[in-house]
Design a protein around this motif. Structure first.
Motif, PDB file in Angstrom:
ATOM      1  N   LEU A  21       0.860  -1.169   0.000  1.00 56.88           N
ATOM      2  CA  LEU A  21       0.000   0.000   0.000  1.00 56.88           C
ATOM      3  C   LEU A  21       0.903   1.228   0.000  1.00 56.88           C
ATOM      4  O   LEU A  21       1.979   1.210   0.607  1.00 56.88           O
ATOM      5  CB  LEU A  21      -0.904   0.024   1.233  1.00 56.88           C
ATOM      6  N   ARG A  22       0.496   2.267  -0.683  1.00 55.76           N
ATOM      7  CA  ARG A  22       1.328   3.459  -0.775  1.00 55.76           C
ATOM      8  C   ARG A  22       1.673   4.000   0.608  1.00 55.76           C
ATOM      9  O   ARG A  22       2.787   4.481   0.843  1.00 55.76           O
ATOM     10  CB  ARG A  22       0.608   4.539  -1.596  1.00 55.76           C
ATOM     11  N   GLU A  23       0.731   3.885   1.559  1.00 55.20           N
ATOM     12  CA  GLU A  23       0.958   4.430   2.901  1.00 55.20           C
ATOM     13  C   GLU A  23       2.000   3.641   3.684  1.00 55.20           C
ATOM     14  O   GLU A  23       2.498   4.124   4.716  1.00 55.20           O
ATOM     15  CB  GLU A  23      -0.366   4.464   3.670  1.00 55.20           C
ATOM     16  N   ILE A  63       2.724  -0.784  -6.187  1.00 57.81           N
ATOM     17  CA  ILE A  63       2.325   0.135  -5.116  1.00 57.81           C
ATOM     18  C   ILE A  63       0.876   0.545  -5.391  1.00 57.81           C
ATOM     19  O   ILE A  63       0.565   1.088  -6.454  1.00 57.81           O
ATOM     20  CB  ILE A  63       3.239   1.364  -5.080  1.00 57.81           C
ATOM     21  N   VAL A  64      -0.007   0.274  -4.440  1.00 63.96           N
ATOM     22  CA  VAL A  64      -1.451   0.412  -4.659  1.00 63.96           C
ATOM     23  C   VAL A  64      -2.040   1.375  -3.637  1.00 63.96           C
ATOM     24  O   VAL A  64      -1.632   1.402  -2.467  1.00 63.96           O
ATOM     25  CB  VAL A  64      -2.144  -0.968  -4.565  1.00 63.96           C
ATOM     26  N   SER A  65      -3.011   2.165  -4.075  1.00 61.80           N
ATOM     27  CA  SER A  65      -3.703   3.099  -3.181  1.00 61.80           C
ATOM     28  C   SER A  65      -5.105   3.362  -3.728  1.00 61.80           C
ATOM     29  O   SER A  65      -5.411   3.018  -4.871  1.00 61.80           O
ATOM     30  CB  SER A  65      -2.921   4.411  -3.065  1.00 61.80           C
ATOM     31  N   GLU A 107      -8.332  -7.505  -0.655  1.00 63.91           N
ATOM     32  CA  GLU A 107      -7.933  -8.062   0.641  1.00 63.91           C
ATOM     33  C   GLU A 107      -7.437  -6.983   1.604  1.00 63.91           C
ATOM     34  O   GLU A 107      -7.497  -7.169   2.827  1.00 63.91           O
ATOM     35  CB  GLU A 107      -6.863  -9.126   0.445  1.00 63.91           C
ATOM     36  N   GLN A 108      -6.947  -5.857   1.072  1.00 62.36           N
ATOM     37  CA  GLN A 108      -6.492  -4.763   1.941  1.00 62.36           C
ATOM     38  C   GLN A 108      -7.603  -3.773   2.258  1.00 62.36           C
ATOM     39  O   GLN A 108      -7.365  -2.762   2.910  1.00 62.36           O
ATOM     40  CB  GLN A 108      -5.314  -4.036   1.286  1.00 62.36           C
TER      41      GLN A 108
END
Length: 689
Positions: A21-23, A63-65, A107-108
């Protein structure tokens, strides 16, 4: 910066890599890239210190957001991390890694799953394009198990459907960025196309190939790889991408007929090695070139509607559904869809290596030591009347870090000196070979070591002048080191494979002017003395000769002896044994004068090529803030070793001229050399690739 970060490792399509996750990552891009380099273990070609697998296919990051784009669910930033080099490239996209984005996002908790199947609209940040990704979610949960098989992956898994909506011209702004469907570059017809991935496609027959060659066969053809790279760079300029020497796009593709009118055989490069199977985004581009008329890959005369196209690759095929609208030169692709699979391998906390974090400047506390009689005698030889910190030093084993592989010239020099230096200091000395990244791995390690004199480095012209002049590194050759003393110099020698049909330098220049790029040269890596010398030779002789960078002088010399490359500019210290054995032919000295060891070999200036003087130098360094008394003690000991007739003879027999210095004089030399080679980089327009 956190030392541990959450991570999900996934196999996505025929690729593998960590998903974040980007964070979870630093907001600052430079810090983020350092984390990715550390996570993958990019510095090492085998990537044994990270989750990479020693291949571009397993050095990928997603990288996912939550998406900032209207109508999209998630943003996906793809990063290609280097293999054997500290680099992160976020310009391309990866369709294989894309297949893991939707399951990861669900899932996130970024996307709410539906019962049965869930479609996630993904916005690819790299190419600013949209893709609908559909995954199976019975009971509102992602399932990875299933019966779908894709070539290049063992076993079966649940299908994941990728529907590319607007990938055409996403990077350059045009499907055919040159304005033509066929361009002629270097005497070869190519198609420059931007469809999910910028590609330069060339027919196999135009390169003298059948088209069905294996990746190993293609990778073993050095001449072919060099020609493809030349085509790729020219295509990049023509496509408006500028200088692509340090970019992975456009990707070269070698195309040939498939086994049916709606199939095409493709060999996809990444860009300097052939893909073991095929990239999904590359397959979209190849299928587009087949479906549309007027390209080097065009198939049967197409009609509007949906076509099923197969891209045949070394491990099987990728089936793509292409929707064509219009006919002839007005035909366009509206969408392309295909099926991939993915699997979550593990989820947990990723431990980052120390080199990701800022350098600690706090050294080890000095330890009291009772000197043995032999050590006391040695201390007397190098001056016992020194401050207390120097009297107690050294308190433990000393490590000399060598920035090249064992068996090379630098390694031999370090071991020769260490044999005498250890007894003189009263401590064991070990040699630590940390080859890779043109010396920057070793340099960074020493720069971050405790400044107590127990970790030293045999640095040379490449680590402290040439490579830092060529590219921005994570160490400063002046600020991060304390110079100890000079060891000596070795001229650069121009050598040829013993069987190369070149009489002398004049003959070589004439042949290269008549037929540019007819020969190749080997270097110990970009940013090393052999690389600089070869580029200066090309510049001052007015010729073209393609270079092949190796991970050190030893493999470069080996391939020059074997004939895979024809020329090299190693140090005399490295080359002399091979010249004496008749394995290499000495053509000229790239220095101000002839060598007394090879009195019949002219300088390049005498041979008609002026301005190529690359005198390699070697010396010892310690980390910055090492106490001055320790530096002075090491300098006295080093100079005493270099005054030993036996050591001098051993070094000179290999082609090195021994010369000692004070720490201050050596530091002044480093600064002068750094300025000199920065000027050369600008004048010769050299790049790190």
């Amino acid at each position: 910066m956190q030392r541990t970060i959450p991570c999900v490792l996934m196999r996505a399509g025929t690729s593998r890599g960590p998903f974040f996750l980007r964070e979870w990552l630093p907001a600052d891009e430079r810090e983020r890239d350092e984390v990715l380099i550390g996570a993958i273990g990019a510095s090492d070609p085998l990537q044994v210190d990270g989750v990479g697998g020693g291949s571009t296919l397993t050095s990928k990051v997603a990288i996912v957001s939550r998406s900032q784009e209207p109508g999209c669910d998630v943003d996906y930033l793809f990063a290609q991390v280097g293999v054997g080099q500290r680099s992160v490239d976020t310009r391309p996209n990866c369709g294989n890694m894309l297949s893991g984005v939707a399951p990861f996002a669900i899932e996130q908790g970024l996307v709410q799953a539906r019962d049965g199947e869930t479609t996630v609209r993904v916005f690819n940040v790299n190419t600013r394009s949209r893709i609908d990704v559909t995954v199976l979610t019975p009971g509102r949960r992602v399932v990875y198990a299933g019966d779908t098989r894709i070539d290049g992956v063992a076993g079966t898994a649940a299908p994941i459907r990728l529907n590319f909506l607007d990938a055409w011209g996403a990077v350059t702004g045009s499907l055919f960025p040159t304005g033509r469907r066929i361009d002629r570059i270097d005497g070869v017809d190519v198609t420059c196309i931007d469809a999910a991935m910028p590609l330069v496609i060339v027919r196999a027959a135009d390169l003298g190939l059948a088209g069905g060659e294996t990746p190993a066969e293609l990778d073993g053809n050095a001449t072919l790889l060099l020609r493809l790279e030349k085509l790729r760079r020219a295509a990049g300029e023509a496509m408006g991408l500028g200088d692509v020497s340090q970019s992975v796009i456009p990707k070269p593709v070698i195309a040939s007929e498939g086994d049916s009118p709606d199939s095409i055989t493709s060999r996809y490069f990444t860009p300097r090695r052939c893909h073991a199977s095929h990239a999904v985004t590359g397959a979209i581009g190849v299928a587009t070139a087949l479906a549309l008329p007027g390209t080097v890959a065009s198939g049967r005369k197409g009609v509007a509607g949906v076509r099923q196209i197969a891209v045949l690759h070394p491990q099987g095929r990728i089936d793509i559904e292409v929707a064509v609208e219009g006919e002839g030169n007005d035909a366009v692709i509206r969408r392309a869809a295909l099926v991939r699979t993915a699997r979550k391998i593990l989820q947990g906390q990723l431990e980052l290596p120390d080199y990701v974090f800022p350098t600690s400047t706090e050294g080890d506390k000095p330890m009291k030591k009772i000197l043995a009689p032999a050590a006391l005698a040695a201390a007397a030889l190098i001056g016992a009347a020194v401050p207390a910190v120097a009297q107690t030093y050294p308190t433990k084993t000393i490590t000399i870090v060598v920035p090249t592989a064992a068996g090379g010239g630098n390694d031999a020099m370090a071991r020769t000196i260490a044999q005498k230096l250890g007894p003189l200091l009263g401590q064991t000395i070990i040699i630590d070979n940390r080859a890779g990244a043109n010396g920057s791995i070793a340099s960074e390690f020493v720069a971050r070591a405790a400044p107590d004199g127990h970790t030293l480095m045999l640095g040379y012209i490449a680590t402290h002048a040439m490579n830092p002049a060529l590219q921005k590194l994570r160490y400063d050759p002046v600020a991060n080191f304390e110079p100890i003393g000079l060891v000596g110099y070795s001229p650069t020698l121009m050598v040829a494979n013993a069987n190369t049909k070149v009489k002398d330098v004049k003959d070589l220049v004439a042949q290269l002017k008549a037929k540019p790029d007819s020969y190749t040269y080997a270097s110990a890596g970009n940013g090393t003395a052999p690389h600089f010398a070869a580029e200066l030779f090309k510049l001052n002789a007015g010729v073209e000769m393609l270079g092949v960078p190796y991970k050190g002088a030893a493999p470069a010399v080996s391939d020059t002896i074997g004939g895979q490359t024809q020329f090299m500019f190693p140090s005399l210290f490295t080359a002399l044994p091979h010249v004496k054995a008749g394995k290499l032919k000495a053509l000229a000295v790239a220095g101000p004068k002839r060598s007394h060891l090879l009195p019949d070999v002219p300088t390049l200036k005498e041979a008609g090529v002026d301005g190529v003087e690359v005198q390699q130098w070697y010396g010892f360094f310690a980390p910055a803030k090492t106490p001055k008394p320790v530096i002075e003690k090491l300098n006295r000991a080093l100079n005493q070793v270099l005054a030993d007739p036996e050591i001098v003879k051993r070094l000179e027999d290999h082609g090195a001229d021994v010369e000692t210095s004070t720490p201050e004089a050596f530091g002044a030399l480093v600064k002068t050399e750094l300025d000199k080679w920065k000027s050369v980089v600008q004048r010769a327009r050299l790049t790190a690739d």
